[in-house]
Design a protein around this motif. Structure first.
Motif, PDB file in Angstrom:
ATOM      1  N   ALA A  50     -15.066   8.906   3.253  1.00 11.23           N
ATOM      2  CA  ALA A  50     -15.091   7.564   3.842  1.00 11.23           C
ATOM      3  C   ALA A  50     -14.632   6.519   2.830  1.00 11.23           C
ATOM      4  O   ALA A  50     -13.882   5.590   3.167  1.00 11.23           O
ATOM      5  CB  ALA A  50     -16.491   7.244   4.339  1.00 11.23           C
ATOM      6  N   ALA A  51     -15.065   6.670   1.580  1.00  7.21           N
ATOM      7  CA  ALA A  51     -14.661   5.720   0.538  1.00  7.21           C
ATOM      8  C   ALA A  51     -13.155   5.792   0.296  1.00  7.21           C
ATOM      9  O   ALA A  51     -12.478   4.754   0.173  1.00  7.21           O
ATOM     10  CB  ALA A  51     -15.418   6.010  -0.753  1.00  7.21           C
ATOM     11  N   ALA A  52     -12.621   7.012   0.243  1.00  4.99           N
ATOM     12  CA  ALA A  52     -11.181   7.172   0.027  1.00  4.99           C
ATOM     13  C   ALA A  52     -10.387   6.594   1.198  1.00  4.99           C
ATOM     14  O   ALA A  52      -9.370   5.916   1.006  1.00  4.99           O
ATOM     15  CB  ALA A  52     -10.842   8.647  -0.168  1.00  4.99           C
ATOM     16  N   ALA A  53     -10.843   6.863   2.418  1.00  6.89           N
ATOM     17  CA  ALA A  53     -10.167   6.339   3.606  1.00  6.89           C
ATOM     18  C   ALA A  53     -10.190   4.817   3.631  1.00  6.89           C
ATOM     19  O   ALA A  53      -9.198   4.166   3.982  1.00  6.89           O
ATOM     20  CB  ALA A  53     -10.820   6.901   4.866  1.00  6.89           C
ATOM     21  N   LEU A  54     -11.333   4.238   3.236  1.00  8.89           N
ATOM     22  CA  LEU A  54     -11.458   2.781   3.214  1.00  8.89           C
ATOM     23  C   LEU A  54     -10.497   2.167   2.202  1.00  8.89           C
ATOM     24  O   LEU A  54      -9.869   1.128   2.470  1.00  8.89           O
ATOM     25  CB  LEU A  54     -12.898   2.397   2.879  1.00  8.89           C
ATOM     26  N   VAL A  55     -10.373   2.802   1.048  1.00  6.02           N
ATOM     27  CA  VAL A  55      -9.445   2.306   0.034  1.00  6.02           C
ATOM     28  C   VAL A  55      -8.011   2.313   0.565  1.00  6.02           C
ATOM     29  O   VAL A  55      -7.269   1.335   0.412  1.00  6.02           O
ATOM     30  CB  VAL A  55      -9.535   3.159  -1.246  1.00  6.02           C
ATOM     31  N   VAL A  56      -7.610   3.418   1.210  1.00  8.94           N
ATOM     32  CA  VAL A  56      -6.251   3.518   1.734  1.00  8.94           C
ATOM     33  C   VAL A  56      -6.009   2.462   2.809  1.00  8.94           C
ATOM     34  O   VAL A  56      -4.960   1.805   2.823  1.00  8.94           O
ATOM     35  CB  VAL A  56      -5.990   4.923   2.291  1.00  8.94           C
ATOM     36  N   ALA A  57      -6.965   2.288   3.708  1.00  9.59           N
ATOM     37  CA  ALA A  57      -6.815   1.307   4.781  1.00  9.59           C
ATOM     38  C   ALA A  57      -6.746  -0.116   4.221  1.00  9.59           C
ATOM     39  O   ALA A  57      -5.915  -0.923   4.649  1.00  9.59           O
ATOM     40  CB  ALA A  57      -7.974   1.433   5.767  1.00  9.59           C
ATOM     41  N   ALA A  58      -7.615  -0.436   3.264  1.00  7.32           N
ATOM     42  CA  ALA A  58      -7.617  -1.771   2.673  1.00  7.32           C
ATOM     43  C   ALA A  58      -6.336  -2.023   1.888  1.00  7.32           C
ATOM     44  O   ALA A  58      -5.771  -3.129   1.938  1.00  7.32           O
ATOM     45  CB  ALA A  58      -8.830  -1.936   1.766  1.00  7.32           C
ATOM     46  N   ALA A  59      -5.871  -1.005   1.163  1.00 12.71           N
ATOM     47  CA  ALA A  59      -4.637  -1.150   0.393  1.00 12.71           C
ATOM     48  C   ALA A  59      -3.445  -1.407   1.301  1.00 12.71           C
ATOM     49  O   ALA A  59      -2.535  -2.176   0.955  1.00 12.71           O
ATOM     50  CB  ALA A  59      -4.405   0.099  -0.448  1.00 12.71           C
ATOM     51  N   ASP A  60      -3.459  -0.783   2.464  1.00 17.68           N
ATOM     52  CA  ASP A  60      -2.371  -1.003   3.420  1.00 17.68           C
ATOM     53  C   ASP A  60      -2.388  -2.444   3.933  1.00 17.68           C
ATOM     54  O   ASP A  60      -1.324  -3.062   4.122  1.00 17.68           O
ATOM     55  CB  ASP A  60      -2.500  -0.020   4.571  1.00 17.68           C
ATOM     56  N   LEU A  61      -3.559  -2.990   4.141  1.00 19.38           N
ATOM     57  CA  LEU A  61      -3.677  -4.362   4.638  1.00 19.38           C
ATOM     58  C   LEU A  61      -3.140  -5.383   3.643  1.00 19.38           C
ATOM     59  O   LEU A  61      -2.562  -6.411   4.036  1.00 19.38           O
ATOM     60  CB  LEU A  61      -5.138  -4.680   4.964  1.00 19.38           C
ATOM     61  N   VAL A  62      -3.323  -5.132   2.345  1.00 19.14           N
ATOM     62  CA  VAL A  62      -2.877  -6.087   1.324  1.00 19.14           C
ATOM     63  C   VAL A  62      -1.555  -5.687   0.691  1.00 19.14           C
ATOM     64  O   VAL A  62      -1.120  -6.287  -0.295  1.00 19.14           O
ATOM     65  CB  VAL A  62      -3.957  -6.250   0.231  1.00 19.14           C
ATOM     66  N   ASP A  63      -0.912  -4.648   1.254  1.00 20.93           N
ATOM     67  CA  ASP A  63       0.387  -4.174   0.758  1.00 20.93           C
ATOM     68  C   ASP A  63       0.346  -3.773  -0.713  1.00 20.93           C
ATOM     69  O   ASP A  63       1.259  -4.076  -1.496  1.00 20.93           O
ATOM     70  CB  ASP A  63       1.468  -5.244   0.958  1.00 20.93           C
ATOM     71  N   LEU A  64      -0.704  -3.080  -1.099  1.00 27.31           N
ATOM     72  CA  LEU A  64      -0.789  -2.561  -2.457  1.00 27.31           C
ATOM     73  C   LEU A  64       0.248  -1.451  -2.630  1.00 27.31           C
ATOM     74  O   LEU A  64       0.422  -0.621  -1.741  1.00 27.31           O
ATOM     75  CB  LEU A  64      -2.192  -2.008  -2.723  1.00 27.31           C
ATOM     76  N   PRO A  65       0.957  -1.413  -3.746  1.00 20.62           N
ATOM     77  CA  PRO A  65       1.960  -0.360  -3.954  1.00 20.62           C
ATOM     78  C   PRO A  65       1.333   1.033  -3.849  1.00 20.62           C
ATOM     79  O   PRO A  65       0.166   1.226  -4.237  1.00 20.62           O
ATOM     80  CB  PRO A  65       2.469  -0.634  -5.372  1.00 20.62           C
ATOM     81  N   PRO A  66       2.082   2.010  -3.339  1.00 13.10           N
ATOM     82  CA  PRO A  66       1.527   3.356  -3.142  1.00 13.10           C
ATOM     83  C   PRO A  66       0.928   3.981  -4.394  1.00 13.10           C
ATOM     84  O   PRO A  66      -0.120   4.616  -4.327  1.00 13.10           O
ATOM     85  CB  PRO A  66       2.731   4.153  -2.638  1.00 13.10           C
ATOM     86  N   LEU A  67       1.591   3.812  -5.545  1.00 16.09           N
ATOM     87  CA  LEU A  67       1.049   4.410  -6.764  1.00 16.09           C
ATOM     88  C   LEU A  67      -0.284   3.783  -7.140  1.00 16.09           C
ATOM     89  O   LEU A  67      -1.225   4.484  -7.529  1.00 16.09           O
ATOM     90  CB  LEU A  67       2.040   4.258  -7.920  1.00 16.09           C
ATOM     91  N   ALA A  68      -0.376   2.456  -7.011  1.00 14.48           N
ATOM     92  CA  ALA A  68      -1.639   1.793  -7.306  1.00 14.48           C
ATOM     93  C   ALA A  68      -2.723   2.245  -6.334  1.00 14.48           C
ATOM     94  O   ALA A  68      -3.880   2.482  -6.726  1.00 14.48           O
ATOM     95  CB  ALA A  68      -1.456   0.271  -7.231  1.00 14.48           C
ATOM     96  N   THR A  69      -2.359   2.387  -5.063  1.00 18.19           N
ATOM     97  CA  THR A  69      -3.316   2.871  -4.062  1.00 18.19           C
ATOM     98  C   THR A  69      -3.824   4.253  -4.438  1.00 18.19           C
ATOM     99  O   THR A  69      -5.032   4.531  -4.354  1.00 18.19           O
ATOM    100  CB  THR A  69      -2.654   2.931  -2.674  1.00 18.19           C
ATOM    101  N   ALA A  70      -2.914   5.123  -4.862  1.00 15.78           N
ATOM    102  CA  ALA A  70      -3.290   6.485  -5.239  1.00 15.78           C
ATOM    103  C   ALA A  70      -4.316   6.478  -6.364  1.00 15.78           C
ATOM    104  O   ALA A  70      -5.326   7.201  -6.324  1.00 15.78           O
ATOM    105  CB  ALA A  70      -2.050   7.268  -5.649  1.00 15.78           C
ATOM    106  N   TYR A  71      -4.087   5.646  -7.366  1.00 18.32           N
ATOM    107  CA  TYR A  71      -5.006   5.630  -8.501  1.00 18.32           C
ATOM    108  C   TYR A  71      -6.342   4.982  -8.145  1.00 18.32           C
ATOM    109  O   TYR A  71      -7.384   5.369  -8.680  1.00 18.32           O
ATOM    110  CB  TYR A  71      -4.364   4.927  -9.697  1.00 18.32           C
ATOM    111  N   VAL A  72      -6.343   4.012  -7.249  1.00 20.12           N
ATOM    112  CA  VAL A  72      -7.616   3.436  -6.812  1.00 20.12           C
ATOM    113  C   VAL A  72      -8.417   4.460  -6.018  1.00 20.12           C
ATOM    114  O   VAL A  72      -9.652   4.534  -6.128  1.00 20.12           O
ATOM    115  CB  VAL A  72      -7.389   2.156  -5.986  1.00 20.12           C
ATOM    116  N   VAL A  73      -7.733   5.285  -5.215  1.00 17.73           N
ATOM    117  CA  VAL A  73      -8.416   6.375  -4.511  1.00 17.73           C
ATOM    118  C   VAL A  73      -9.063   7.319  -5.517  1.00 17.73           C
ATOM    119  O   VAL A  73     -10.239   7.703  -5.375  1.00 17.73           O
ATOM    120  CB  VAL A  73      -7.436   7.150  -3.607  1.00 17.73           C
ATOM    121  N   LEU A  74      -8.317   7.694  -6.555  1.00 17.67           N
ATOM    122  CA  LEU A  74      -8.867   8.598  -7.569  1.00 17.67           C
ATOM    123  C   LEU A  74     -10.040   7.951  -8.301  1.00 17.67           C
ATOM    124  O   LEU A  74     -11.025   8.625  -8.637  1.00 17.67           O
ATOM    125  CB  LEU A  74      -7.781   8.998  -8.567  1.00 17.67           C
ATOM    126  N   LEU A  75      -9.943   6.647  -8.545  1.00 19.92           N
ATOM    127  CA  LEU A  75     -11.048   5.941  -9.186  1.00 19.92           C
ATOM    128  C   LEU A  75     -12.288   5.968  -8.297  1.00 19.92           C
ATOM    129  O   LEU A  75     -13.407   6.218  -8.767  1.00 19.92           O
ATOM    130  CB  LEU A  75     -10.642   4.496  -9.478  1.00 19.92           C
TER     131      LEU A  75
END
Length: 258
Positions: A50-75
């Motif tokens: 759920a935490a990983a999914a939330l990060v991906v969904a939120a990153a998509d809303l703010v147009d976070l670059p894919p690589l940054a999104t990937a590392y935030v998921v890992l974090l």
């Protein structure tokens, strides 16, 4: 102990051990509860998913670059597990490269600081996970596909703890769990994982690559187990953590091709 009590304690043990979620302690932890916890690993990982999914969904809303999104998921996953599995990966790599003596290798895994092999292993596996996630998060339905892959990667625990796999030592966190999963339990966990990766793959475009990825994941875990048994005389709790991180890397790389 009744079956219901074993399931309850197994769920509490899995959630409390595999995630940072605070739950009441199980009433007891024996071989039956430990084996049940490993079988329930994919379900216990739902808060992480759920935490990983939330990060991906939120990153998509703010147009976070894919690589940054990937590392935030890992974090988020590292924080959600207290980096427990990463520590196991580093210790396993250090132990397998420390010495030809099983006793010395096990001592390094138990007490030694992270060495060069451990650092390289963590950097490489984290890099592979980030590379796979970077491609996956570009898809429209990436948020729940990533969540499903997080859960499916925990099926590695049931495979690694199936009956017949010996513990490398009689003490330690992993000793109660290793060899405690019946074959039928491991198969059931893999079937659940297969359903999860199939849905994830379908969301990304095709279920075939992710199902192939699950097969490769199982092969990679088995190869790790064989190496550790030959080298150390068995496996430890650190190897379980290494299996989880390696499995997630394989699954997200496979999903990147879907």
């Amino acid at each position: 102990m009744s079956r219901a009590a074993t399931l309850r304690d197994g769920w509490l043990h899995a959630t409390g051990t595999l995630t940072a979620v605070r739950v009441p302690p199980p009433s007891r932890v024996d071989r039956g509860v430990a084996g049940t916890a490993m079988v329930l690993g994919p379900l216990a990982a739902l808060p992480l998913a759920a935490a990983a999914a939330l990060v991906v969904a939120a990153a998509d809303l703010v147009d976070l670059p894919p690589l940054a999104t990937a590392y935030v998921v890992l974090l988020a996953l590292a924080l959600g597990t207290r980096a427990f599995h990463w520590d196991g990966l580093a210790d396993t790599a250090d132990g397998l490269t420390a010495s030809y003596s099983p006793a010395r290798s096990l001592e390094v895994m138990r007490t030694g600081p992270v060495g060069p092999a451990g650092v390289v292993a963590v950097v490489l596996v984290a890099g592979l996970q980030a590379a796979g996630l970077m491609a996956v998060v570009r898809h429209d339905h990436a948020w729940w596909a990533v969540g499903l892959l997080v859960c499916a990667s925990r099926a590695a625990l049931a495979v690694a703890c199936v009956r017949g796999v010996p513990p490398a030592r009689a003490d330690g966190l992993g000793a109660t769990h290793i060899g405690a999963v019946p074959v039928v339990g491991a198969v059931a966990t893999l079937l659940v994982a297969a359903v999860a990766v199939a849905f994830a793959g379908q969301a990304l475009g095709s279920a075939v690559p992710t199902l192939v990825g699950l097969a490769v994941m199982v092969a990679a875990v088995v190869a790790l187990l064989v190496r550790c048994v030959r080298r150390l005389g068995g496996i430890t709790g650190d190897v379980l953590g290494a299996a989880v991180e390696l499995s997630f890397a394989v699954l997200v790389l496979a999903a990147a091709t879907a």
